[in-house]
Enzyme design. Structure first.
Site, PDB file in Angstrom:
ATOM      1  N   HIS A 185      28.754  55.742  44.724  1.00  0.00           N
ATOM      2  CA  HIS A 185      30.142  56.053  45.242  1.00  0.00           C
ATOM      3  C   HIS A 185      30.641  54.621  45.722  1.00  0.00           C
ATOM      4  CE1 HIS A 185      29.261  60.158  44.525  1.00  0.00           C
ATOM      5  NE2 HIS A 185      28.065  59.838  44.960  1.00  0.00           N
ATOM      6  N   SER A 309      41.528  28.678  35.388  1.00  0.00           N
ATOM      7  CA  SER A 309      42.895  29.271  35.672  1.00  0.00           C
ATOM      8  C   SER A 309      43.951  27.905  35.484  1.00  0.00           C
ATOM      9  CB  SER A 309      42.942  29.841  37.296  1.00  0.00           C
ATOM     10  OG  SER A 309      44.512  29.838  37.715  1.00  0.00           O
TER      11      SER A 309
END
Length: 475
Positions: A185, A309
């Site tokens: 979780h 990038s």
């Protein structure tokens, strides 16, 4: 069949040198090198070559078994000449078929005429009526598609997928003993090892490959509505079901005895469901690896000269895994549609399958491209063991499970003061970080038996991995 780029560039020589090639779809353009091997099996040219192959082998089969009165086995030279119609299938053949189909407006009829044109030169002009004997178009198409899908799966897709699973298994083995914090979780949980987690993925993917390897590729050749009506009307004394069975099995396929005009395509739906399931497991792996990269568990090895990038020089983006995610989703969208539509047909025949099946290569292409990208991505990963170790050392509260389970065992053994172990550990750890000193202080005050106390005091998040390392051997 000639080299694929010669067929793909037919009539487009001026564009062949473009990088990437000018194309509507990315699989025939930007990503063409990664999926080119599929062209020999699932392109339109490959479909036509396989149609020619089926028609030629049916012609030889009927003659070899003297099924029709007046037929006799062919000579070796005649059979070799017939089979050269298939092996010599090239760019010119594609163009000639297109010219014939422009007149017939029927692709399989064009194949029949294409073969018929070549029989006189082989001394078989009198047997032109034997071409396509007793067949409906689907008799040829279902077998041609089965051969193409079988070869694409076994010769191209499966080897690539096996290589990927081997890569993941290799990572599992090399990192079998590398401790790692689990997250259930999204929260810190009982530690594992990186290798064990990779082994889970390799095992899951391998199970799907085992299913795919057992695929039955079905085929039929039984006439216009699957009744052999024309066969028995023309040659009533032949055992047509055995002739059919023998032919289909000689092609390396599994004979389907009961069909309408079409082979029912159930085997295709089964195969595509299995490939899609493989894709989904691989997609899950990509998202997990992406997440591990984002928290520093994996470091990406920069490619010399590559840009991460356009504005942020420090970045090395996980583009291989992101590209794979997109291509797996596209592959599954097509595989799911194919699996749903191919098992249905209006009454004895409609042509929805004909249009649908022309996208099989695209579905496999996107999956193959994803597999290629994942392999390239894995090859540029380093395990950041220092980051893994630091993460474990910041989460001593994950030992709460071990402490409360030892307390339960002690209570069963009759040790006093072991009441409410879960609740006591919950109070200690819920919503807060617990360091080594605080946890060991808690353990020391429990009154455990000496053996249990020693065992817990020696435990750390990095050593609380059970038999995770040993579990990798089940690969």
């Amino acid at each position: 069949m000639p080299h694929t780029d010669r067929i793909l560039s037919s009539g487009r020589a001026s564009l062949a040198a473009a990088v990437p090639p000018v194309a509507l779809g990315p699989l025939d353009g930007r990503y063409q090198p990664a999926v080119a091997p599929l062209v020999d099996h699932l392109s339109e040219a490959a479909l036509n070559r396989n149609r020619v192959h089926v028609e030629v082998e049916w012609f030889i089969h009927l003659a070899e078994h003297a099924v029709l009165p007046g037929l006799a086995p062919l000579g070796d030279e005649q059979k070799a000449g017939l089979r050269r119609i298939v092996t010599d299938f090239d760019t010119d053949a594609v163009a000639e078929l297109a010219e014939i189909e422009a007149v017939t407006v029927h692709d399989v009829k064009a194949v029949e005429y294409y073969i018929g044109r070549r029989l006189p030169a082989l001394g078989l002009g009198h047997l032109v009526p034997l071409v396509h004997f007793g067949c409906t178009s689907e008799d040829i198409n279902n077998l041609a598609w089965a051969l193409g899908v079988k070869d694409a799966t076994t010769d191209v897709w499966l080897p690539a997928a096996r290589a990927l699973v081997a890569d993941v298994a290799g990572l599992a083995e090399s990192a079998a003993g590398t401790p790692m914090l689990s997250r259930t979780h999204g929260q810190p949980a009982t530690p594992t090892t990186l290798g064990k987690e990779m082994a889970v993925v390799a095992h899951r993917l391998g199970r799907q490959l085992s299913r795919i390897e057992r695929t039955e590729y079905l085929g039929k050749i039984n006439g216009a509505t699957g009744t052999y009506a024309a066969h028995y009307a023309s040659v009533p004394d032949a055992d047509w079901t055995e002739v059919s069975r023998g032919f289909v099995e000689a092609l390396g396929l599994t004979w389907n005895p009961l069909t309408t005009q079409i082979e029912s395509h159930d085997w295709q739906a089964e195969l595509y469901a299995d490939v899609a399931r493989f894709n989904r497991v691989l997609h899950n792996f990509c998202t997990d690896v992406w997440s591990y990269i984002s928290i520093g568990y994996f470091q990406q090895i920069p490619v010399e000269g590559a840009t991460g990038s356009s504005t942020m020089p420090h970045k090395v983006n996980p583009i291989r895994f992101e590209n794979a995610e997109a291509n797996l989703e596209l592959s599954n969208a097509l595989l799911d549609v194919l699996g749903a539509t191919l098992v249905t047909s209006r009454w004895q025949r409609d042509l929805t399958d004909s249009s649908s099946q022309r996208n099989i290569g695209v579905a496999f292409g996107h999956s193959l491209l994803a597999v290629s990208n994942v392999r390239k991505g894995l090859a540029r990963l380093d395990v950041a063991e220092d980051v893994l170790a630091a993460d474990l050392d910041q989460n001593w509260e994950v030992l709460a499970e071990a402490v409360q389970m030892v307390m339960r065992a002690e209570a069963i053994a009759g040790v006093e003061g072991m009441d409410n172990p879960y609740e006591r550990l919950k109070e200690l750890t819920r919503g807060r970080r617990v360091d080594a000193d605080r946890l060991q202080e808690f353990v020391a005050g429990l009154g455990l038996s000496p053996e249990a106390a020693q065992r817990l005091s020696a435990l750390t998040p990095a050593t609380y991995t059970g038999i995770a390392t040993e579990l990798v051997r089940y690969l």
